[in-house]
Design a protein around this motif. Structure first.
Motif, PDB file in Angstrom:
ATOM      1  N   TYR A   1      33.971  23.527  35.093  1.00 60.46           N
ATOM      2  CA  TYR A   1      33.212  23.974  33.921  1.00 60.46           C
ATOM      3  C   TYR A   1      32.995  25.479  33.840  1.00 60.46           C
ATOM      4  CZ  TYR A   1      32.168  18.986  33.929  1.00 60.46           C
ATOM      5  OH  TYR A   1      32.295  17.619  33.932  1.00 60.46           O
ATOM      6  N   GLY A   2      33.354  26.220  34.875  1.00 58.23           N
ATOM      7  CA  GLY A   2      33.058  27.641  34.896  1.00 58.23           C
ATOM      8  C   GLY A   2      33.895  28.454  33.928  1.00 58.23           C
ATOM      9  N   ALA A   3      33.321  29.556  33.438  1.00 57.53           N
ATOM     10  CA  ALA A   3      34.030  30.468  32.537  1.00 57.53           C
ATOM     11  C   ALA A   3      33.350  31.821  32.556  1.00 57.53           C
ATOM     12  CB  ALA A   3      34.059  29.917  31.114  1.00 57.53           C
ATOM     13  N   TRP A   4      34.155  32.863  32.364  1.00 57.65           N
ATOM     14  CA  TRP A   4      33.653  34.226  32.209  1.00 57.65           C
ATOM     15  C   TRP A   4      33.770  34.637  30.750  1.00 57.65           C
ATOM     16  CZ3 TRP A   4      31.179  37.206  35.672  1.00 57.65           C
ATOM     17  CH2 TRP A   4      31.330  36.948  37.039  1.00 57.65           C
ATOM     18  N   ASP A   5      32.732  35.283  30.238  1.00 58.30           N
ATOM     19  CA  ASP A   5      32.786  35.916  28.928  1.00 58.30           C
ATOM     20  C   ASP A   5      32.671  37.422  29.133  1.00 58.30           C
ATOM     21  OD1 ASP A   5      33.101  33.760  27.234  1.00 58.30           O
ATOM     22  OD2 ASP A   5      30.960  33.356  27.122  1.00 58.30           O
ATOM     23  N   PHE A   6      33.717  38.151  28.743  1.00 60.68           N
ATOM     24  CA  PHE A   6      33.693  39.614  28.784  1.00 60.68           C
ATOM     25  C   PHE A   6      33.339  40.131  27.394  1.00 60.68           C
ATOM     26  CE2 PHE A   6      36.499  38.447  32.241  1.00 60.68           C
ATOM     27  CZ  PHE A   6      36.194  39.358  33.243  1.00 60.68           C
TER      28      PHE A   6
ATOM     29  N   THR B   1      29.850  50.291  29.707  1.00 56.29           N
ATOM     30  CA  THR B   1      30.788  49.969  28.614  1.00 56.29           C
ATOM     31  C   THR B   1      31.217  48.523  28.544  1.00 56.29           C
ATOM     32  OG1 THR B   1      32.662  50.576  30.034  1.00 56.29           O
ATOM     33  CG2 THR B   1      31.742  52.310  28.618  1.00 56.29           C
ATOM     34  N   ALA B   2      30.952  47.734  29.589  1.00 54.83           N
ATOM     35  CA  ALA B   2      31.441  46.351  29.618  1.00 54.83           C
ATOM     36  C   ALA B   2      30.416  45.434  30.255  1.00 54.83           C
ATOM     37  CB  ALA B   2      32.767  46.270  30.365  1.00 54.83           C
ATOM     38  N   VAL B   3      30.462  44.184  29.848  1.00 54.76           N
ATOM     39  CA  VAL B   3      29.589  43.164  30.420  1.00 54.76           C
ATOM     40  C   VAL B   3      30.406  41.904  30.664  1.00 54.76           C
ATOM     41  CG1 VAL B   3      28.833  42.307  28.157  1.00 54.76           C
ATOM     42  CG2 VAL B   3      27.415  41.883  30.171  1.00 54.76           C
ATOM     43  N   ALA B   4      30.094  41.213  31.763  1.00 58.30           N
ATOM     44  CA  ALA B   4      30.739  39.946  32.077  1.00 58.30           C
ATOM     45  C   ALA B   4      29.663  38.924  32.391  1.00 58.30           C
ATOM     46  CB  ALA B   4      31.692  40.096  33.261  1.00 58.30           C
ATOM     47  N   ASP B   5      29.677  37.815  31.668  1.00 58.71           N
ATOM     48  CA  ASP B   5      28.714  36.738  31.855  1.00 58.71           C
ATOM     49  C   ASP B   5      29.425  35.513  32.429  1.00 58.71           C
ATOM     50  OD1 ASP B   5      26.629  38.225  30.846  1.00 58.71           O
ATOM     51  OD2 ASP B   5      26.765  37.384  28.819  1.00 58.71           O
ATOM     52  N   LEU B   6      28.839  34.933  33.465  1.00 61.69           N
ATOM     53  CA  LEU B   6      29.406  33.763  34.120  1.00 61.69           C
ATOM     54  C   LEU B   6      28.533  32.544  33.854  1.00 61.69           C
ATOM     55  CD1 LEU B   6      31.387  32.426  36.198  1.00 61.69           C
ATOM     56  CD2 LEU B   6      29.740  33.111  37.968  1.00 61.69           C
ATOM     57  N   ARG B   7      29.189  31.458  33.418  1.00 55.51           N
ATOM     58  CA  ARG B   7      28.485  30.201  33.192  1.00 55.51           C
ATOM     59  C   ARG B   7      29.207  29.054  33.889  1.00 55.51           C
ATOM     60  NH1 ARG B   7      28.508  32.206  27.903  1.00 55.51           N
ATOM     61  NH2 ARG B   7      30.066  30.685  27.240  1.00 55.51           N
ATOM     62  N   GLY B   8      28.441  28.124  34.438  1.00 55.18           N
ATOM     63  CA  GLY B   8      28.961  26.862  34.942  1.00 55.18           C
ATOM     64  C   GLY B   8      29.868  26.883  36.146  1.00 55.18           C
ATOM     65  N   PRO B   9      29.752  27.848  37.075  1.00 51.41           N
ATOM     66  CA  PRO B   9      30.680  27.857  38.211  1.00 51.41           C
ATOM     67  C   PRO B   9      30.348  26.779  39.232  1.00 51.41           C
ATOM     68  CG  PRO B   9      29.010  29.515  38.557  1.00 51.41           C
ATOM     69  CD  PRO B   9      28.753  28.932  37.185  1.00 51.41           C
ATOM     70  N   THR B  10      31.347  26.391  39.998  1.00 56.37           N
ATOM     71  CA  THR B  10      31.121  25.501  41.141  1.00 56.37           C
ATOM     72  C   THR B  10      30.485  26.276  42.287  1.00 56.37           C
ATOM     73  OG1 THR B  10      32.920  23.988  40.598  1.00 56.37           O
ATOM     74  CG2 THR B  10      32.283  24.122  42.910  1.00 56.37           C
ATOM     75  N   ALA B  11      30.920  27.524  42.478  1.00 57.56           N
ATOM     76  CA  ALA B  11      30.367  28.369  43.535  1.00 57.56           C
ATOM     77  C   ALA B  11      30.122  29.765  43.003  1.00 57.56           C
ATOM     78  CB  ALA B  11      31.311  28.423  44.728  1.00 57.56           C
ATOM     79  N   CYS B  12      28.989  30.334  43.368  1.00 58.13           N
ATOM     80  CA  CYS B  12      28.627  31.702  43.001  1.00 58.13           C
ATOM     81  C   CYS B  12      27.675  32.179  44.092  1.00 58.13           C
ATOM     82  CB  CYS B  12      27.958  31.723  41.625  1.00 58.13           C
ATOM     83  SG  CYS B  12      27.333  33.341  41.116  1.00 58.13           S
TER      84      CYS B  12
END
Length: 324
Positions: free
Chosen positions: A71-76, A153-164
């Motif tokens: 289910y994990g995903a990164w949004d840049f 200048t940039a942002v990365a959001d992480l949702r739903g990872p198995t491991a973090c």
């Protein structure tokens, strides 16, 4: 679940947009708040992937380890540009001379964001999708964001990872030591020999071994099915009974297909296509593969109906004639 090519592409995004920058680290959701404090305000100095796992190194000798899982995903978002080694591919497939941007019908187009930075939002998980340009930076977090990495200048959001989790160097080494070889990390003779040795001593079905991350890193359900068909290998054959030449062919084909996946962002597994067929395949998932998700349809080679069965809790696709 994202396969190896996707994770390597995400690591390249971090290398271009975050490495060398001071990063504000937070946990909008709250579940990562304590670990976020350990790397907040530090400079990211490296980003790398090994198989399906990614590691981001900071200047205080700590690493952020991410495994996206199912289910994990990164949004840049922000002034996003893509890794120049991917941009230089310009759509080339490695085994063909076709070039140019091809839009996926689902809006997933790994080449769309190539070029000069633009203030936009890019979602990266199993596939990639460029969303609408943004007017405000940084944008408000959307959904349950486990961790937010923010530069000027940039942002990365992480949702739903198995491991973090945040690890020290010894812990990172211990995680990587458990993983099989990854062609994007090492495609040399030692990596090939390690893969061959592990497969050839196992009584486990080759289809299960290819999905075992301790045997080889990065292969998921799509690549597993396609690699076995391309080798005309019965998926149920125990690894130790698979001909050594076939095992080596599987490794070398994985080197080849992974490189294409990293360059294009799509799991293209069909070779030697003419320009029209190539564009059709890049635009529609069902035209990119030999057997994956083609159960009940005629084999592209022999016409026998492709079979789908459950193996190890995952769906296995194969041709009972060509892979007999």
């Amino acid at each position: 679940m994202p396969e190896g090519h996707s994770v390597h592409r995400i690591a390249k995004q971090f290398a271009v947009n975050f490495v060398g920058h001071r990063v504000a680290v937070s946990s909008p959701q709250g579940r990562f708040a304590e670990d976020a404090k350990r790397i907040d305000g530090h400079t990211m100095i490296a980003a790398k992937a090994v198989g399906k796992q990614m590691f981001l190194e900071f200047d205080n000798e700590l690493w952020l380890r991410i495994h996206l899982g199912i289910y994990g995903a990164w949004d840049f978002a922000g002034d996003i540009s893509i890794d120049p080694t991917i941009a230089s591919a310009n759509g080339r497939m490695g085994q063909t001379n076709q070039q140019g941007t091809v839009l996926d019908e689902a809006g997933e187009n790994s080449l769309h964001s190539i070029g000069a930075p633009r203030r936009t939002r890019l979602r990266m998980s199993e596939s990639e999708k460029v969303e609408a340009d943004i007017d405000v930076f940084p944008p408000e977090p959307i959904g349950q964001v486990r961790v937010r990495l923010l530069t000027d200048t940039a942002v990365a959001d992480l949702r739903g990872p198995t491991a973090c989790e945040v690890l020290d160097p010894a812990e990172v080494d211990a995680v990587i030591a458990k993983l099989g070889p990854d062609p994007q990390v090492d495609d040399g003779p030692e990596a090939e020999e390690a893969f061959v040795a592990k497969v050839r001593k196992k009584p486990t079905a080759i289809a299960l071994l290819l999905m075992d991350q301790s045997v080889v890193s990065g292969i998921g359900n799509v690549y597993r099915a396609e690699l076995l068909f391309r080798a005309r290998q019965n998926p149920h054959t125990p690894g130790k009974l698979v001909a050594e030449d076939t095992v080596r062919e599987l490794w070398r084909d994985w080197v080849h297909l992974l490189k294409i996946g990293v360059e294009t962002g799509q799991m293209m597994t069909m070779d030697d296509l003419d320009e029209e067929s190539y564009r059709k395949a890049m635009a529609k998932r069902e035209d990119r593969h030999w057997v994956y998700k083609r159960e009940g349809l005629p084999c592209r080679v022999c016409g026998t109906h492709i079979v789908m069965e459950e193996l190890g809790g995952r769906k296995l696709y194969w041709c009972p004639k060509d892979q007999a």
